[in-house]
Design a protein around this motif. Sequence first.
Motif, PDB file in Angstrom:
ATOM      1  N   ALA A 120       0.839  -1.215   0.007  1.00  0.00           N
ATOM      2  CA  ALA A 120      -0.022  -0.006   0.256  1.00  0.00           C
ATOM      3  C   ALA A 120       0.878   1.215  -0.097  1.00  0.00           C
ATOM      4  O   ALA A 120       0.398   2.376  -0.293  1.00  0.00           O
ATOM      5  N   PRO A 122       3.335   4.264  -1.268  1.00  0.00           N
ATOM      6  CA  PRO A 122       3.908   4.713  -2.506  1.00  0.00           C
ATOM      7  C   PRO A 122       5.049   4.433  -3.035  1.00  0.00           C
ATOM      8  O   PRO A 122       6.135   4.274  -2.124  1.00  0.00           O
ATOM      9  N   LYS A 165      -1.688   5.949   3.982  1.00  0.00           N
ATOM     10  CA  LYS A 165      -1.959   4.904   3.165  1.00  0.00           C
ATOM     11  C   LYS A 165      -2.644   3.680   3.926  1.00  0.00           C
ATOM     12  O   LYS A 165      -3.261   2.784   3.296  1.00  0.00           O
TER      13      LYS A 165
END
Length: 246
Positions: A120, A122, A165
Amino acid sequence: MKMLSIRSVGLSLSLEKGLPLGSGLGSSAASAAAAAVAVNELFGRKLEVKDLVLAGLESEAKVSGYHADNIAPAIMGGFVLIRSYDPLELMSLQFPVEKDLIFVLVSPDFEAPTKKMRAALPAEIGMSHHVWNCSQAGALVASVLQGDLVGLGKALSSDKIVEPKRAPLIPGMEAVKKAALQAGAFGCTISGAGPTAVAVVDSEGRGVEVGERMVEAFWKEGNLKAVAMVRRLDRVGARLVGSVPR
């Protein structure tokens, strides 16, 4: 065993685990730390602390990747800054002995596989978020050394890269964090890859109250049952607590 130069002795270990599996609490590192310290004690305590961390790292690499985030503090106690892996450089950060630091750990009945939670994150981050998180990391270290719980809590709660996230993947997490802060916690975030939420307070009594509010939030907003634990900062790390003569 190789580090102890022992190659002809069979060894069987029995482990009573006090941590839930896959909780974001470093349970695999706890097992590795206990095993490393136990074997070292059994054969005359020949290895230094750094050697024990290296042994634990090899074990962790088989389970969750080659990182000392959990195994180093599990063996050394307190807070540990990992400055480098090649070579391994560990810096022990001493929280003032005259001050208390209490952790509230709330684990919901929910699976958050590390692989999924890592996916999840980035692949790239913006410069502004990079600068912000570096500032929070510096503030966290300074707060630990100064025993500044307010500063520690703020830094802990201010992540702009990982938590945004992962939190949406854990039902109720955002409400749990809000509940912890409203109940008097200095800060709250996700422990490891989750799903456990961790908050910091300065007394066990406040910790119990904060834990109750967090458990309620998990149930009300995430429809998840949860269990709270209140634990004091362990400044020593893994150690021998008893032995049975043979």
